[in-house]
Write a protein that holds these residues in place. Sequence first.
Motif, mmCIF file in Angstrom:
data_model
loop_
_atom_site.group_PDB
_atom_site.id
_atom_site.type_symbol
_atom_site.label_atom_id
_atom_site.label_comp_id
_atom_site.label_asym_id
_atom_site.label_seq_id
_atom_site.Cartn_x
_atom_site.Cartn_y
_atom_site.Cartn_z
ATOM 1 N N GLY A 275 0.789 -1.221 0.000
ATOM 2 C CA GLY A 275 0.000 0.000 0.000
ATOM 3 C C GLY A 275 0.820 1.270 0.000
ATOM 4 N N TYR A 276 2.097 1.174 0.384
ATOM 5 C CA TYR A 276 2.958 2.346 0.427
ATOM 6 C C TYR A 276 4.130 2.173 -0.532
ATOM 7 N N PRO A 277 4.598 3.257 -1.161
ATOM 8 C CA PRO A 277 5.813 3.160 -1.986
ATOM 9 C C PRO A 277 7.032 2.904 -1.109
ATOM 10 N N LEU A 278 8.070 2.378 -1.710
ATOM 11 C CA LEU A 278 9.257 1.998 -0.949
ATOM 12 C C LEU A 278 9.925 3.195 -0.289
ATOM 13 N N TRP A 279 9.948 4.341 -0.973
ATOM 14 C CA TRP A 279 10.589 5.511 -0.375
ATOM 15 C C TRP A 279 9.830 5.963 0.866
ATOM 16 N N PHE A 280 8.496 5.798 0.866
ATOM 17 C CA PHE A 280 7.714 6.205 2.028
ATOM 18 C C PHE A 280 7.988 5.281 3.210
#
Length: 206
Positions: free
Chosen positions: A173-178
Amino acid sequence: MLTTFPYRSVSSLLIRRTVQYPLWNRANVRATYSNEFTKNELLRRYNTEHSSTYFDQFRYIRHLKDAPTVPLSFGLLGLVPFAAIPLYMCSTGIYLPDLAFTQLAYSASIISYVGGIRWGTLLEESNDWKKYTYSILPSVAAWLALLIPGRWSIVWALASFQGFLYYDVTKPGYPLWFKGLRVLLTTASCLTLFATLILSFVLPKK
């Protein structure tokens, strides 16, 4: 007479290659990719399909280089209220319970905000009681942190930060950078809370 082209599209002619993406403390994952898959997509699928231990979450910090400037800047600025309070008490040599409570109140607002982020990711999905229930748990945990008396409130805030962080980085659900940003900010904020907890034992109270 024209010869029928034996492929549906030019992209189907691309040679699929097998590559290796080394992951920290894990066996290399072999993945087949073509032009429609990116490295982040492959890593996201791998992270979704494989369980993680607590310390595996720190591998996401390497993706901070892909973080947009605005959320990265606001995230780092958000650490200032966390760090300022224990630094001030160290400089004065006095433990100030009222000032420590302001740090706890700020921590509660951030914990609640974490749940709001998860709620936002669910808006385009169908009703899922389990996911929506999780998204309101940080708000409940933040409220309890303000109700628990004494030093145990800081301990509860620390446990809440770490517990929700572990859940978020091990779920899709979240991008890797986040995820990398979450790990960095949560770790830094927990260190400042822990510093305040230690100061409550070693410094005289006003």
